[in-house]
Structures are given as C-alpha cells and as structure tokens.
Design a protein around this motif. Structure first.
Motif, short mmCIF file in Angstrom:
data_model
loop_
_atom_site.label_atom_id
_atom_site.label_comp_id
_atom_site.label_asym_id
_atom_site.label_seq_id
_atom_site.Cartn_x
_atom_site.Cartn_y
_atom_site.Cartn_z
N LEU A 353 97.05 82.60 -106.84
CA LEU A 353 97.23 82.48 -105.33
C LEU A 353 96.58 81.16 -104.63
O LEU A 353 97.15 80.49 -103.82
N PHE A 354 95.37 80.74 -105.36
CA PHE A 354 94.78 79.50 -104.78
C PHE A 354 95.83 78.41 -105.20
O PHE A 354 96.01 77.31 -104.34
N CYS A 355 96.24 78.27 -106.45
CA CYS A 355 96.73 77.24 -106.86
C CYS A 355 98.45 77.14 -105.91
O CYS A 355 98.85 75.99 -105.68
N GLY A 356 98.68 78.46 -105.83
CA GLY A 356 99.91 78.52 -104.93
C GLY A 356 99.93 78.05 -103.51
O GLY A 356 100.68 77.40 -102.92
N PRO A 464 101.96 78.12 -115.77
CA PRO A 464 100.86 78.77 -115.75
C PRO A 464 100.68 79.87 -114.67
O PRO A 464 100.17 80.74 -115.05
N LEU A 465 101.22 79.61 -113.40
CA LEU A 465 101.11 80.86 -112.60
C LEU A 465 101.89 81.78 -112.97
O LEU A 465 101.36 83.06 -112.79
N ALA A 466 103.10 81.71 -113.32
CA ALA A 466 103.85 82.91 -113.91
C ALA A 466 103.28 83.64 -115.27
O ALA A 466 103.38 84.66 -115.14
N ALA A 467 102.84 82.68 -115.84
CA ALA A 467 101.96 83.36 -116.96
C ALA A 467 100.87 84.24 -116.65
O ALA A 467 100.55 85.31 -117.09
#
Lengths: 496, 219
Positions: A353-356, A464-467
């Motif tokens: 979430l933070f990276c998103g 990485p987010l999906a993983a």
C-alpha cells in the motif's frame, strides 16, 4: 536440536553482512542499478536465512553463535518479515528512485545516501532480532532512529524537515526511557545473581525470571513498554508516526511500517515473558492492554477524520500494531502466533500500500484524498493493486489478516477477556467504515478528464506488489509454510 | 569519606539540572551542561574507587571527554551559527515562567523519590540511596523538552534526560556492561550530531529555530 559452532556463526553473520556489503557498495559507487539490485539480493538473503534455519528452529531448537547471537523460531519469523518487506520495498525502490532522479525531485548525492542508508537499516533490524543480549537489542533498535532520520528527511521540504525533527526528538526520548528500563533489568539481574553470561543475556534472564525483584521489574517493564511503545507507534508517544510515514519516500514508509514498528513489538514480546514470571501477570497484561486500546481508539478516531491518504495508511499502522500488542498482552501461545501472523500479513500488505501510494502521489501530485478521484478509470492496474491491498488490510478473507484477527479474538475470549474483545471488534468496525469510505472516494467516481502525463507502471513495481499480495492471500488460506514456525515461536514467548 | 563525595556530586548534578530551568541565556545553559558532564565523570571516578573496578576508570575518562567537551562543543557551534547568521535571540523563551518551573522541578523530584523506593529497598547502599537524583534529572529533562520552544533547548532537554539515565546506571550497577556503555555513548553523540545538522536546516528553511514554526503537519 540446535546448531552451534562455525556453521551457526556463518548463518548468523550472513543476514548481517549482506546488507552491510550492499550499504558499503552504495556509499562507494553511488546510486546505480547494480547497487540497487544488491540491496534486493541482501533482503532476499535475510529471507533465505529465516526460511533456511526453520530446519532447526521450527522443532524448538536454535542456531547459537556465542552468547551474543541466536536464531530461534521467533527470530526466524522476524527475519522472514524483514526479508520479505525489505525485498518488496527495495525492489520497488529501484523504479521509485530512478523516477525521482529523472524528474529532478532528488539529486545524485541524496540518492547515494538513500542507497547507503536503506540496507544499513536492514542490517540494524537483523541485529535486533538476532541479538540474545537485551542491551544489544536496545542498541540496534536505537541505531535505526539515526539511520532513518535522513531517510525521513529525504524530500528536504519544510514538511519533511518538520517530520524529521519530531521523529528524532520523540524517538530518542522514547528509546532513552527504554534504555533506563534496560538498566533497571540489569540491576535486578545483578542483585538476583544472574551473572553467568552477562546480566542482560535473554536466555539467562528467562531461566531466572522468577528470582528478579518484582518492585524493580514493575518499574523497568513500565519504562520498557513506554519506550519500545514509542518506536511501535503506540500512545502516548505516537505523534511522530503519522508525520514521518507521510513525509518519507514511499519505500521507506513501507520499511518503517512493516519492519521498524513490528521489531519494537517483538522486543516487548521478549520482555513480557520475563515480566510475567517476576511481576504480577495482571499488571503486565493490564499495562499492555491499556496502551494498545488507547492506541486503537486514537487510530479509529483519526482514521474517520482523515483527509490525506498517506496519513490514513500511517494511522492504520498504529491500529495494526495495537492489535499485535493486544496479542502480546493476552500472551497465550495462540495469541502470540496470531499476533506474529498479523505482523507478517500487515508488513506485506502495508508495503504494497505505501509503495502503491507512492505511485499514486507521483501521478496525481497530491496526497489529499479529495484531490484523487476515479483512480480505477485512469490507472486500473495501480488502482486494482491498491484496492486489493486495502481489502487485505481491512481483514477480509482470504487474506491472512482475517485469519490472524479471528485468532486474536478467539485467544482473547479463551483468556476471559471477552469484554476487551468486544471493544476491539467495535473499534475494528469503525476502522472498516472509515477506510472503506475514504478508499471509495479515491478509487471510484469520475476523475479529472486529463490525467497527468506519466508513463505506464514499471514491471519492477508491479511484480513485487502483486507477489506481496499473493503471499498474504496464500498465508490466509493454507497453514503452510509458516504454520509450524509460528507455533514454535509462540511456544518461546507465550505463557499459558 | 567517599560517601560524602558521592552525595556531594549527586547534589551538584541535581542542582545543575534545576539551574537549567532558572537560567534563560542559552550560553549559560551550555556552561551548566559542561559542569554536569564534569560531575558525571567525577561520579564514575568516585565509584571506581568505591567499587574497585578498573573498567569504571576508563568509562570516567570517556564520559568526561564526551559530555564535558565534545557535546557542549557541538552545542556552542550551533549557538554561534544561529547568532552570527540570523542575529537570533540567545534566550530560551520557556512556555512557563521561572518560579513555576522551579516548583515543577520540586514536585518532579518528590515523584522521583517515590518512584525510586523499590530500587532502594532491593539493595540499600549509599549508592542506591542517591538513585532518586538520577530519576529526578530524567524527569526535569523531560520537562525542559516539553516546555521549551527553541530547537537548541530541546536538545538540552534530551541531554539532561540522558545524563539522568547515566547517573542512575552508574549508581545502581556501577554502569552497564562495557560494550553497551560504548553503544549508548556513540548513540548520544550521533543523535546530537543529527540534531545539529537538522537545526542548521531548520534555520535555512524556516529562518529560525523556533519549534512553534513547525506546525504544517497535523490532522
């Protein structure tokens, strides 16, 4: 079954040396692709050691390197959290920083600092969870205040400077109180004659916890809860957290939320076992529950009133750390296992979430919730990842936060804390309403017709987010691969 | 004989903390911190004689160098820079006036005596009887931290708090294990250096070091 000697020393050294090497590389070479990949590799090495040592730790054994370092199942879980969250954050960080450099929001010099400090942060956190000496544990957690100070202030704006000042002052004071608590434990241990391997040796202290003076330990534990509670973002010294999390670069917020806060909770779990054996257990439980419930009330209230989506995520971190501390307060093996699973799920979910949120900020140029509308219409992939992360964080099935929250409530009811669990559930409902209405505002509706001209999402961001999300979902459905390790960890610091 | 020295030094430590509340000029406050650093070094020295520990002698020298010379030196530089470049007032501008602060210090000292009772009961020696002084210094440091508006006076509050913890640690256990002591000292030094850099940035960004300017972030 335990592992000692040279192989043990190598296993303990690897997750510390790997990030240190990445840090040194960045300091020497500056920000470049190879250095950034080195940090990702270092995080994966930490993850690999955490997973690899389960051979010994999941059965209740440990990897012991001298008196100072030790990997048991609890350290193993924390290594996995540090490695997984660190891996996601470092991987996303590659594209994040390249964009910052390309658009001139940061300079080569500041990028070099970023590349140096992020792996240094990981190394300090690994030392904290591998330390068998409570003085070393304290020193490693304190070191992160210094290491992350300039990461929080990376943006160099008025706001980020303000956040950094508050962060350094409040956390230094908090952690100083934890040091005073550590000194008092040292005193109680000296008086009780625990001197075989130095008086702050955790395994020795647990073995002799019943001999420690209750009066001194009560004061010490109160100071430790206040001090490490500051680092975990708990009331009353929580006010640095929303500022720092909202101002830091996105991958750094992910690391602080997913790694820094849980390691402070981990320290409390280690101290709790000693405290319940030396002090009246109801004092220990009452103190932890009071702080956690106050934090939960604060988080729920401020989530309702929130107008900034990065601060929304920050208060959600306070909420989830409060839940983990409630697990520690209950203290049965089931509660500890649930709290640890919660820490794993929250770490990965919050990293996503933070990276998103960092990507949303780069595109929409604002962190105000009412400035971002109809994200699904413009960048469906990003909006989808963000929405899935929020669903995970709200504790809906199939994600592991659902399983851990159910486990926490069950453990609480078993421990005859039904009324506390009722209050917790009401507060969780408030949080659910707050986050889902704000999220609907961001994701749905019709946005401005002409979106900001930013390229498509990078693969190095999406993967990485999906993983991360897939792992949180898998952990919620099947017991494997973490189950045995979590139960072994819960036996170490859990009490019936 | 050493007992009287011990109590004299502890009295001096407490008095120097209270004096920080009384003096308004920042340069005078930095001088008080130097005095407190010297007293802390002396405390380690006296305990070295009483407990006959060689390690404490080394610690005494280190404490003296760090707390009486290096850290005050950094603070003096912060003070000089802000006066030179910005002509900033050299006063602390406390939120509470001096009499109220002194009364608060008295109450905090009483609180420290109450809180220290279990510590004294566990091992009633001359050293532990002086422990309330350390706790009082911690509380007074905390008080300075929350009632002062200048960046530098917040650093002073943190240092008072830290000196209080060091005093407590010396008195109850003759100091913590050497390597932890080293980590703590290094940590204090680094925190002060970080805060020095931040103070300089605050000055160039906000045109002053008044913490009240820091109010853009809120809910």
């Amino acid at each position: 079954m335990s592992l000692t000697g040279v192989p043990a020393a190598l296993l303990v050294a690897a997750p510390i040396v790997a990030p240190l090497a990445a840090s040194a590389g960045a300091a020497k070479l500056g920000w470049r692709r190879s250095v950034a990949i080195g940090t990702v590799a270092a995080a994966l090495a930490v993850l690999a050691v955490g997973a690899g040592t389960t051979v010994w730790t999941a059965g209740g054994g440990a990897v012991e390197a001298g008196n100072w370092f030790r990997i048991d199942a609890l350290s193993g879980v924390m290594l996995i959290v540090i490695g997984a969250v660190g891996g996601v954050a470092a991987w996303v960080g590659i594209g994040y920083l390249d964009d910052e450099l390309a658009t001139g929001r940061t300079t080569a010099n500041r990028a070099r600092w970023y590349g140096t400090l992020v792996p240094l942060f990981l190394a300090a956190m690994v030392v904290a969870v591998l330390a068998n000496n409570l003085g070393l544990l304290w020193a490693a957690i304190e070191a992160t205040t210094i290491v992350t100070a300039f990461l929080v202030g990376h943006g160099r704006s008025r706001k980020s400077l303000e956040a950094t000042w508050k962060y350094v002052i409040i956390c230094s004071v908090g952690i100083a109180l934890a040091y005073l608590g550590t000194v008092l434990v040292n005193y109680a241990a000296t008086q009780a004659g625990v001197v075989e391997h130095g008086t702050l040796d955790w395994t020795e202290l647990v073995a002799h916890a019943g001999d420690l003076d209750p009066g001194v330990m009560r004061l010490a534990f109160a100071l430790l809860v206040l001090g490490f509670g500051t680092k975990a973002g708990l009331v009353p010294l929580h006010s640095w957290l929303p500022d720092a999390h909202s101002q830091a670069p996105a991958p750094v917020s992910a690391l602080m939320s997913g790694v820094l806060l849980p390691v402070a909770v981990y320290a409390l779990a280690r101290y709790r076992v000693i405290a319940v054996a030396s002090v009246d257990p109801s004092f220990v439980r009452g103190l932890l529950l009071a702080m956690a419930l106050m934090s939960l009330v604060l988080a729920a209230g401020l989530l309702l009133a929130q107008r900034d989506y990065k601060r929304l995520l920050a208060y959600s971190s306070i909420e989830h750390m409060a839940l983990a501390v409630i697990g520690v307060a209950i203290g049965t093996p089931l509660a500890i296992a649930a709290a640890l699973l919660h820490i794993v799920g929250h770490g990965l979910g919050k990293a996503v979430l933070f990276c998103g949120a960092g990507e949303i900020l780069a595109r929409e140029r604002s962190t105000r919730i009412d400035a971002v509308r109809g994200l699904f219409g413009r960048t469906p992939l990003l909006a989808g990842l963000f929405a899935t992360g929020l669903v995970a964080l709200l504790g809906l099935p199939p994600f592991s936060l659902f399983a851990s929250e159910v486990g926490l409530v069950r453990a609480g009811v078993d421990a005859e804390l039904g009324w506390v669990m009722a209050v917790v559930l009401v507060l969780l409902l408030v949080v659910f309403i707050a986050i889902s209405t704000k999220a609907a505002g961001i994701l749905l509706g019709s946005g401005p017709p002409e979106p900001a001209a930013v390229g498509a999402l990078r693969t190095s961001t999406v993967v990485p987010l999906a993983a991360g999300l897939v792992v949180v979902a898998v952990l919620g459905i099947v017991d494997w691969p973490l189950g045995a390790l979590l139960l072994a960890a819960a036996e170490i610091v859990g009490t019936r | 004989m050493t007992t009287q020295w011990l109590y004299l030094i502890c009295g001096g430590l407490l008095l120097s903390s209270v004096m920080v509340l009384w003096r308004r000029e920042l340069s005078a406050i930095v001088r008080l911190l130097v005095l407190q650093g010297v007293l802390l070094g002396a405390l380690a020295g006296v305990l070295d004689v009483r407990l006959e520990s060689a390690e404490l002698g080394v610690v005494a020298v280190g404490v003296l160098a760090l707390k009486a010379i290096v850290v005050p030196g950094i603070l003096r530089r912060v003070l000089r820079d802000s006066a030179q470049d910005w002509g900033e007032a050299r006063e602390t501008e406390p939120l509470t006036n001096v009499p109220a602060s002194i009364v608060a210090a008295a109450l905090l000292t009483l609180l420290a005596y109450a809180a220290a009772r279990p510590l004294v009961r566990l091992s009633p020696t001359a050293e532990t009887h002086a422990v309330p002084v350390g706790l009082a210094m911690v509380l007074i440091g905390f008080f300075v931290l929350v009632t002062r508006r200048r960046a530098l006076s917040q650093i002073v509050g943190f240092l008072l708090l830290d000196n209080g913890i060091a005093t407590t640690a010396f008195l109850i256990t003759g100091g913590v294990p050497g390597i932890v002591e080293l980590a703590v000292s290094l940590d204090v030094l680094l925190v002060v250096l970080v805060l020095q850099v931040l103070t300089a940035r605050l000055r160039t960004t906000f045109g002053g070091t008044d913490i009240d300017e820091l109010r853009e972030l809120h809910d």
